[in-house]
Every structure is written in C-alpha cells, then in structure tokens.
Design an enzyme around this catalytic site. Structure first.
Site, PDB file in Angstrom:
ATOM      1  N   ASP A 192      65.370  29.956  45.671  1.00 26.86           N
ATOM      2  CA  ASP A 192      65.582  28.923  46.924  1.00 26.86           C
ATOM      3  C   ASP A 192      66.909  28.015  46.207  1.00 26.86           C
ATOM      4  OD1 ASP A 192      65.100  27.319  49.132  1.00 26.86           O
ATOM      5  OD2 ASP A 192      64.203  25.873  47.711  1.00 26.86           O
ATOM      6  N   ASP A 198      60.446  25.854  45.902  1.00 24.69           N
ATOM      7  CA  ASP A 198      59.668  24.444  45.668  1.00 24.69           C
ATOM      8  C   ASP A 198      59.187  24.064  46.806  1.00 24.69           C
ATOM      9  OD1 ASP A 198      61.893  23.658  46.747  1.00 24.69           O
ATOM     10  OD2 ASP A 198      61.886  21.834  45.793  1.00 24.69           O
TER      11      ASP A 198
END
Length: 674
Positions: free
Chosen positions: A335, A538
């Site tokens: 990500d 996250d």
C-alpha cells in the site's frame, strides 16, 4: 492449557522414569524398593495419559472423524498403544515385556512442551472484525425537533438526521444536508488528503469530519454500510486462507500411514512365521517408536526461535503459516499511503516570486496557518520550524479565520496574508504569476497539492505539499527485486500521484484509484496469474486484501484492523523489515525440513529394525534401545534449531540506506529530482 498440563506431567514423569525397570536396566541402577513402589509408574503413568494426553486423544479423534490424519492422530496412536501395552505388562497378561510407562510419560510431556512453545510463540490474535466495529462511535447525535439528542447508533434508522461535530466520526452512511467539512476518508479510500464534502455529498460510516460540523441524513445502517461490507470481505478472506495445512501436519499424516502400514505388516509377518508373541511385541514397538519426539519439537522449536529472532528485528509473527508461506512469495504488494510513504503531508517544494526568499515565503505561510489544526497547516508549520532561516524570523499571525475548502487568512507583520488553493485565487480574481507557472504545473502534474501565499492582494509564491516517500522504501524495493521478487504498489490516490511515486521507487506494477473492494480484487487478480502475494498495508481499507493474500503484513503504526487482519505485524514503519521476514522464512523452512528429514530418517531406520527385518541375521531392535534412539533424535533436532540464532535480520543490515543503486550511487530522491 498446554502449559498447565506440561508442568504437572513433567513433575509426574520424574518418578515414573526413576521407578521404571526398563530405564533402570538401561542405566544399570537398582530400583528403590518399598511397599507399593512397583505401582508408581503405572499409577502416575495413567494420570499422565489421561490428564496430559487428553488434548491429543481429542484432537486425534477429530482428525479420525474428518479423515484427515495429522500430528494429533499420530501422537494418539503412539500413547494409546504404549498405555495399553504397559498395562498388559504390569498386570502380567500374556508374559509380554512391554513396559513403556517411562516412554509414555516422556512422549506426552515432550509433545505438551512442543505445543505450548508453539502457542506461546504465536500468541492469540484478537478478532479483526471486532477492531473494525470499534471504528464506529457508540453514540450519535440525532436531530429531534431541531435539537441534537444523544442515542446509541443501533437506534438510528434510514431517514434520520444526525449532527457530526468537528473531529467526530460519521455514525452511518448518509448524505450531507447542511454544512460542509473536510473529511478524513483514508480508512475507505486510502487517499492521504482530507476531502471536502458539502451539501448533497455522500459520507461513509467511520470517516472523520476534521474541521467543521455538518448534518447528515442517514441512508444506510447496520449491515448495509460500507464498513459492514469491509467486515464481510475480511471474514470471507480469512476463511479462504485458513484451509491450508501446516508442514508438520503434512509430515505427521505421512508418518501416521507409514506407522500403521508398518505395524500391520509386522503383525502379519511374525504371525505367519509362527511367533504370535513376537508379533505382538514387534508391532507394539513399531507403533510406539513410529511417533518420534523430534517431530513434536521440530516445527515448534523452529517457530519459537524464529519468532524470537523476528521480534528482535521488529517483526511480530502472529500466524505460523505466514512464516512458512513467505518463502514462496512471488510479489510483494505495498500500500502506498503510510507504508511506502510517511502518510502525512509535507512541504516538498517552494516557489517564491523574484525578490522574495524561500525563508520569507515559508515564514509568512506558517504564521498565517499557526492557529489551524488542519493537517496541511501542521505540515507548513513543521516545515518552517525545520527551516533555520524561516524559524529565525519569528513571525506571528493575528485575526486568524478559516474558510473550508479555500484557505486561511491572518494578519502577519502588518500585512493581510492569505494561504489557499485555486478556489481562493478565483475568489480574489488572481492568477498564478507567470514566473511560478512552470513549478506549479509540474507539481500538479505529479498530483501534489498546491497552495499560494498572498500578501496585501499580491501572490508572493506557492508551496507544494505531498505525502513524502520514506527513504527506506527505495532500499526495500531494490533489495526485494535483487532477491528475485516483483514489487507492486496499490493506492486509492489519483493516477498521476501513483505513477510519480511508482516511477520514483522503481515499482514494477502500480494499481491506482483503488477502492477497498478493488484492493481485495487486485490481490485475487495477482493470485489468478499464479503469483504468491504478500500484501503490506496499514489502513482499514487494506484489511480485506491483507486477509486475502498468502501473507498479510501490517505496518505496526497503522490501524488495529490492519494488524488483526494480518499474519505478520511490523513493529515500526520501516518497509525493509519485509526483507527480514523473507530471509527468516527461507532460513526457518530449511531448518524445518532438516529437522523433519532427521525425524523421518530416524523412522526409516528404526521402524524396520523394530519390525525385525534383520532378525534372520540375529539383530532385533529392543523397545528400550528404540526409545533411547528417539531421545537422541530429539536432542539433535533441538541443537539444529538453535543454529537459527546466528541469522542477522536487522533491516538496516539487509538493505542499507545509500545502496539503492546497483552501480554504487544512490538513486536521486524525488525532492532532488525536482
């Protein structure tokens, strides 16, 4: 449970071993004799079998019913046969010499130790679904007769209007009917910048109004909200990834069938040779020693040491399957926001007009923004504080006012200073000065946010704000590629932002403008190409993808949901820690295989000897010698696992900063390239 049973079984095993005739014969000492001493091994051995062996017997029964033999069934077979044979010998039935009480006690105790070590090393993960639910507020302010009334969110219904104050979370999906605010939607979109929402715009449960209060008409509650959809995807993805069978279980299944077939053939052969007594003795010996202690410790020991070594390197392993699978990964999918980047705005460019210094431009902007709590304002104030010349000017603003979506206004050093984006320029009838256009167009082209600083109606300059790339990210990407892995990036950010970051880092493949359901689908797409995927993220929006991937790796500074959905948690923000996991996985897998080969090798040699294949030449492996060899095998496995402690997993050693370019020169950073 395993810990408590282990300690009691260990305490009871000591007298069982000391008073065992077979063990005394092996070591050559005389058994202590007193009334009832002969009953110590059978009585305490029975307690150990019932108390310590129950988890294995229950697990073995479940494996038998499901027709999926594994570790539990193999252990159950060995301890059940040892228990029955030992009682037959104790009661003097048939004249057999099959006193396995001490071997039964040690087998149960060592297997309990192995399972306890494994459970302690891995820990228990709390529910990712509970962590998702925690994102919703417990209460909402519903508008009743024009006034806000606090109610539990379960009392909300479609059509209700709720008040969402600045800094509060939206309680359910809905549409803004009054007011406007900037919303932090990173949990849903992954977009690092707050998004301006006004009347008629849709807002999602769990997102945060950062600066103003709005009224929202509820359009979806409960299971119909976007957050509930993410919960369902996480649950489905976890279910799909929980069906894999661990390496030790596969080895145990093979050993179970090996032991069973060997036992049956032994019984048939010795009976056919006319020695039914030997048939019983040989068969029992085969079935007992076919379950090596080493197998019970081979994997748990490696996992326990690997977990400890990983923790020292800042990698927390929650799922042992993640440790095993990491060596098979083909692509690492990062990500962007908060993982490869810092996840917060930073000033990455300054363009003052001629005659205005960068320090003056930054000092004026910071003074005007000083009273704002907006993330962009904090980034400007931080940049000024870190700039020696700007901070030395010690400017202060008064009369601060903010206009949502446009900018801020304050009086600084006797001048009216405004800091804002394109909307503010249009309202004031101003244009970007010609000498700034090249810089501004370049910033906009790569997706940066651009703010202009205006003093007394004149544009003094512009600032670029972006989500800064972590310096460790370049080293991590190159080191992964050097290990033969593909590196991909996924983000909810715009295409131009994603392309700029991807090009800067040398990413192999970029997925941009991706919503949560698409992140999950992107992992599935990579898997459909035959690639093993490790997902690193996250945020809440990463949770389904983390659960779907072969290995989910959460950044420790991220959300609870991401950490609960992942099999591995990085304690810090350094993406290079992924390298620690890869190297550890490969090293630990080698140790697992070595230990299993040793355990299997013990079986390959000892089981045929115990069955009597060398009986024609006068050699028979006695039960006592077979048990001793089993203990030696356990010691060898334990020592071999300890060699894992030599591996260096420090991320800074695996991918040092400044080693990003294979030619020896570090690739220029994005800021330098600009």
């Amino acid at each position: 449970m395993f810990k408590n049973r282990f300690w009691l079984s260990l305490a009871l095993s000591v007298p069982v071993v000391v008073f065992s005739p077979m063990f005394a014969h092996l070591l050559g000492y005389h058994l202590p004799e007193f009334p009832g001493s002969a009953w110590i091994p059978p009585v305490l051995g029975t307690v150990i079998f019932v108390y310590g062996g129950t988890p294995f017997l229950q697990g073995g029964w479940r494996e038998l019913r499901s027709r999926q033999p594994g570790m539990m069934l193999l252990i159950s077979l060995a301890i059940a046969v040892a228990f029955l044979a030992s009682w037959v010998t104790t009661l003097g039935l048939g004249g057999f010499d099959l006193d396995f009480w001490w071997e039964l006690a040690l087998l149960v105790t060592i297997m309990l130790l192995g399972h306890w070590m494994e459970m302690r090393a891995l820990g228990a993960a709390s529910s990712a679904l509970d962590a998702l639910a925690a994102l919703l507020p417990d209460e909402a302010e519903r508008i009743v007769d024009g006034n806000p009334v606090t109610v539990p969110i379960s009392a909300l219904a479609v059509g209700d209007v709720v008040l969402v104050r600045a800094g509060a979370r939206v309680p359910a999906d809905g549409q803004i009917v009054d007011g406007s605010a900037e919303f932090d939607e990173a949990m849903i979109t992954g977009e690092s910048k707050a998004v301006s929402r006004g009347v008629g715009d849709t807002v999602v449960a769990g997102t945060v109004a950062t600066d103003n209060t709005v009224r929202v008409r509820i359009e979806a509650v409960g299971e119909d909200t976007a957050l509930a959809g993410i919960q369902r995807m996480v649950a489905e993805a976890q279910e799909s990834s929980s069906r894999a069978q661990a390496l030790a279980d596969r080895a145990a299944a093979l050993l179970f069938w090996f032991a069973l077939v060997a036992g049956i053939l032994t019984a048939i052969a010795w009976t056919w040779l006319g020695s039914p007594d030997d048939a019983v003795t040989r068969t029992v010996t085969v079935l007992v020693i076919a379950c090596p202690h080493a197998l019970g410790l081979a994997i748990p020991l490696v996992i326990a040491i690997s977990t400890e070594r990983a923790a020292r390197a800042g990698v927390l392993i929650k799922d042992r399957l993640a440790l095993e699978r990491m060596r098979t990964i083909d692509v690492v999918l990062f990500d962007k926001t908060g993982t490869l980047t810092e996840g917060a705005h930073a000033v990455t460019g300054l363009a003052p007009r001629p005659g205005v210094s960068e320090a003056r431009l930054l000092a004026l902007a910071a003074a005007a923004e000083a009273d704002s709590e907006h993330p962009v304002a904090r980034a400007i104030v931080t940049a000024a504080a870190d700039h020696p010349e700007a901070s030395a000017q010690r400017l202060h603003g008064t009369g601060f006012t903010a206009a949502s979506g446009r900018g801020v206004r304050a009086t600084v050093d006797g001048a009216e200073v405004l800091v804002g984006g394109p909307n503010m320029l249009r309202e004031l009838g101003l244009d970007t000065p010609a000498e700034l256009r090249a810089d501004v167009e370049g910033w906009v082209g790569r997706g940066a946010g651009v703010l202009h600083v205006i003093a007394d109606g004149e544009v003094l300059g512009a600032l670029a704000l972006e989500d800064r790339v972590r310096p460790e990210s370049r080293a991590a990407v190159l080191a992964l590629q050097d290990r033969g892995l593909k590196v991909a990036m996924i983000t909810g950010d715009a295409q131009q932002v994603a392309r700029a970051v991807g090009a800067d880092l040398g990413i192999d493949e970029v997925f941009a403008e991706v919503l949560p359901q698409d992140k999950d689908a992107a992992v599935a797409e990579l898997q459909s190409r035959g690639l093993g995927v490790a997902m690193v993220g996250d945020g809440v929006n990463d949770a389904p993808a983390l659960a779907r991937a072969e290995v989910g790796i959460a950044i420790g500074a991220g959300t609870d949901v991401a950490m609960e959905s992942a099999g591995v948690v990085l304690a810090g923000n350094d993406p290079r820690a992924v390298l620690s996991m890869i190297d550890l996985s490969r090293a630990s897998y080698r140790k697992m295989i070595q230990n299993l080969v040793w355990a299997a090798g013990y079986n390959v040699i000892s089981v045929p000897l115990a069955a009597g294949v060398l009986a024609p030449v006068g050699f028979l492996l006695s039960p006592a010698v077979g048990a001793i060899l089993m203990s030696v095998s356990t010691i060898v496995v334990a020592l071999n696992a300890q060699l894992l402690r030599r591996i260096d997993l420090a991320p800074a050693h695996l991918a040092p900063l400044g080693s990003e370019d294979r030619s020896g020169a570090a690739r220029p950073t994005a800021a330098a390239a600009r």
